[in-house]
Design an enzyme around this catalytic site. Structure first.
Site, PDB file in Angstrom:
ATOM      1  N   HIS A  67     -74.246   4.320  40.291  1.00 17.93           N
ATOM      2  CA  HIS A  67     -73.321   4.497  39.138  1.00 17.93           C
ATOM      3  C   HIS A  67     -72.334   5.882  39.114  1.00 17.93           C
ATOM      4  O   HIS A  67     -71.520   5.860  38.403  1.00 17.93           O
ATOM      5  CB  HIS A  67     -74.277   4.267  37.574  1.00 17.93           C
ATOM      6  N   LYS A  72     -78.537  10.871  45.493  1.00 15.13           N
ATOM      7  CA  LYS A  72     -79.077  12.098  45.785  1.00 15.13           C
ATOM      8  C   LYS A  72     -80.677  12.018  45.861  1.00 15.13           C
ATOM      9  O   LYS A  72     -81.062  11.313  44.921  1.00 15.13           O
ATOM     10  CB  LYS A  72     -78.497  13.260  45.002  1.00 15.13           C
ATOM     11  N   LYS A  96     -83.514  11.533  36.642  1.00 11.13           N
ATOM     12  CA  LYS A  96     -83.511  13.185  36.613  1.00 11.13           C
ATOM     13  C   LYS A  96     -82.107  13.636  36.482  1.00 11.13           C
ATOM     14  O   LYS A  96     -81.702  14.711  35.833  1.00 11.13           O
ATOM     15  CB  LYS A  96     -84.079  13.448  37.905  1.00 11.13           C
ATOM     16  N   LYS A 108     -83.908   8.188  47.547  1.00 12.73           N
ATOM     17  CA  LYS A 108     -84.950   8.855  48.042  1.00 12.73           C
ATOM     18  C   LYS A 108     -85.289   8.247  49.636  1.00 12.73           C
ATOM     19  O   LYS A 108     -84.981   7.219  49.825  1.00 12.73           O
ATOM     20  CB  LYS A 108     -86.354   8.780  47.182  1.00 12.73           C
ATOM     21  N   SER A 364     -79.435  21.842  44.396  1.00  9.98           N
ATOM     22  CA  SER A 364     -78.754  20.823  45.227  1.00  9.98           C
ATOM     23  C   SER A 364     -77.507  20.646  45.011  1.00  9.98           C
ATOM     24  O   SER A 364     -76.446  20.596  46.038  1.00  9.98           O
ATOM     25  CB  SER A 364     -79.469  19.523  45.673  1.00  9.98           C
TER      26      SER A 364
HETATM   27  N1  GLU Z   1     -86.650  16.501  46.285  1.00  7.20           N
HETATM   28  C1  GLU Z   1     -86.405  17.068  45.012  1.00  7.20           C
HETATM   29  C2  GLU Z   1     -86.684  16.188  43.904  1.00  7.20           C
HETATM   30  O1  GLU Z   1     -87.431  15.375  44.015  1.00  7.20           O
HETATM   31  C3  GLU Z   1     -85.029  17.756  45.344  1.00  7.20           C
HETATM   32  C4  GLU Z   1     -83.945  16.429  45.512  1.00  7.20           C
HETATM   33  C5  GLU Z   1     -82.572  17.006  45.785  1.00  7.20           C
HETATM   34  O2  GLU Z   1     -82.055  18.141  45.997  1.00  7.20           O
HETATM   35  O3  GLU Z   1     -81.603  16.066  45.994  1.00  7.20           O
HETATM   36  O4  GLU Z   1     -85.952  16.202  43.190  1.00  7.20           O
END
Ligand code: GLU
Length: 473
Positions: A67, A72, A96, A108, A364
């Site tokens: 979306h 990420k 998140k 992921k 990030s």
């Molecule tokens: N692995 C981290 C998380 O679960 C960071 C993910 C990121 O920075 O893209 O939020």
């Protein structure tokens, strides 16, 4: 971890979503679309190990939502990796990012290996091959999907990823933005390493500063003097413990997979880390007592419990024995839905993962922006601010005939460096997210817990961007 769960990890994310969806006004179809994982890439590839044998590696990348693009989310190296786990973690990334207003969809990745059982050379080969597979299928790129560190990975792996990507996509001027969590020399941003732990601290501190919440929990306001237990001494656990200690909390226990240690007057995480490096274990730390099992730490008397390792560590079995007054989910999914219900009934506050550990992805985002703008934060304005501050201070001192102390002078004069800007952007983000979620929770007495309020916030934000796209009515 305890016995067999009645739901898979992805199913428990779906359950939490459904629980919250009831408090929103969105159409069923739209809710289904938000919940679904859009693209799932499951791969197998061969890697020749140091002993000459070929191992077939099982790996995944799941893009939960586009979306907003890019997608990420981190990449984890663990033997527990499977498709369901990666789907669940990708979904959590979407929610998140929405909560903390980071304009990305969720994704992921996971590689089913134990990083401890491989040499650095083998890990490099696996990481580079995985990246090449992602490039082949257009599953990576600064505008497509941007991985980051997660459980079992760090700066080193991110450096391999960006290097592989750049060698396969020569001339892409924005290529450094294909992955975040990189070393500074490879386009990383200052402040990324400690970001998740610092975000956990900022989030909990904000909750601790809310008098009505703290009174309900039977605690005084503020972080100072609070007794904290941290599960995990990886990047997130280490930095969470560090920031709590630096702000006057007492970290009474830290657990790792080989066991747990307890020290009444507080553990210094750096000393414990060095002890582990020297001896191979956190156990027998000078001045501390060993606990029989690492899970015993979860059941200690304390104010704040921070699970900062893996998912499902607190379930229906051990939740009744947890004595903390507040649980801060630094890991992704450390509580099962049963544990959630038990804590809601027992009046224990659960500060949920998908916003509390959003510090990593927030920074990030700052790293990605830095990569696209090709300039370090603070480069343009640091000297200007310092000159201006010196001028203002000189004027004030001239007019008043008084001079400020050396310490005050340094503070006033200081122009923001990259790390200052990153930390302040993170602080602002975490404070706003905490307040937004609390407002949703406190304004509707039917919403049973903070997690549900966080999901409501996430669902509303994702739904609005879908309707703005004109896809749904
Ligand atoms: N692995 C981290 C998380 O679960 C960071 C993910 C990121 O920075 O893209 O939020």
């Amino acid at each position: 971890m305890s016995s067999q769960q009645p739901y898979s990890f992805f199913q428990s994310v779906e359950r939490s979503f459904d629980k919250a969806a009831k408090f929103t006004k969105w159409d069923k179809g739209l809710l289904e679309q938000i919940k679904a994982c859009n693209s799932i890439y499951s791969m197998r590839f061969p890697v020749k190990m140091d002993n000459g044998e070929i191992e077939v590696i099982e790996a995944y990348r799941v893009q939960h939502s586009q979306h907003k693009t890019p997608c990420k989310g981190g990449i984890r190296f663990s033997l527990a990796v499977n498709e369901d786990e990666v789907m669940a973690l990708a979904s959590l990334m979407t929610y998140k990012c929405a909560i903390v207003n980071v304009p990305f969809g969720g994704a992921k990745g996971g590689i089913k290996i134990s990083p401890r059982s491989h040499s650095a050379y083998e890990l490099e080969k696996i990481t580079r091959r995985y990246t090449a597979e992602l490039v082949k299928k257009n599953f990576i790129g600064p505008g497509i999907d941007v991985p980051a560190p997660d459980y079992g990975t760090g700066e080193r792996e991110m450096a391999w990823i960006v290097d592989t990507y750049q060698s396969l996509r020569p001339g892409d001027i924005d290529s450094a933005g294909c992955v975040t969590g990189k070393p500074i020399t490879q386009g990383g941003v200052r402040g990324r390493k400690e970001a998740t732990g610092l975000g956990v601290f900022f989030g909990i501190r904000e909750v601790c500063n809310m008098p009505e919440i703290m009174t309900k929990l039977g605690m005084t306001t503020g972080v100072e003097g609070k007794r904290v237990v941290v599960q995990g001494l990886g990047n997130v656990g280490y930095h969470s413990a560090k920031f709590f200690r630096e702000h006057g909390a007492i970290v009474v226990s830290i657990a790792e997979y080989e066991g747990a240690v307890y020290k009444e007057d507080g553990i210094n995480e750096e000393e414990l880390f060095q002890h582990r490096k020297a001896t191979g274990s956190i156990l027998n730390f000078p001045g501390a007592t060993n606990l029989a099992k690492n899970t015993d730490a979860l059941e200690l008397e304390c104010d704040i419990l921070i699970p900062a390792a893996l998912e499902n560590v607190i379930d229906g079995n051990n939740a009744p024995r947890v004595k903390a007054k507040m649980i801060g989910e630094a890991a992704n999914g450390p509580l099962t839905p049963e544990a959630d219900e038990i804590f809601a009934e027992r009046g224990i506050l659960v500060v949920p993962d998908m916003y509390l550990n959003a510090g990593g992805v927030t920074v990030s985002y700052f790293e990605w922006l830095k990569n696209l703008s090709h300039v370090r934060y603070g480069r343009m304005e640091k000297r200007f601010t310092e000159n201006m501050n010196a001028h203002i201070l000189g004027q004030i001192e001239g007019l008043t005939g008084k001079t400020v102390s050396e310490k005050e002078r340094d503070f006033i004069m200081h122009g923001a460096e990259e790390v200052d800007l990153v930390h302040s952007g993170l602080e602002e983000t975490m404070i706003n997210a905490t307040r937004e979620i609390m407002e949703i929770w406190l304004s509707n007495p039917e919403i049973p817990d903070m997690r549900t309020a966080a999901y409501v916030s996430a669902i509303n934000k994702v739904a609005i961007s879908y309707t703005e796209l004109g896809i749904f009515p």
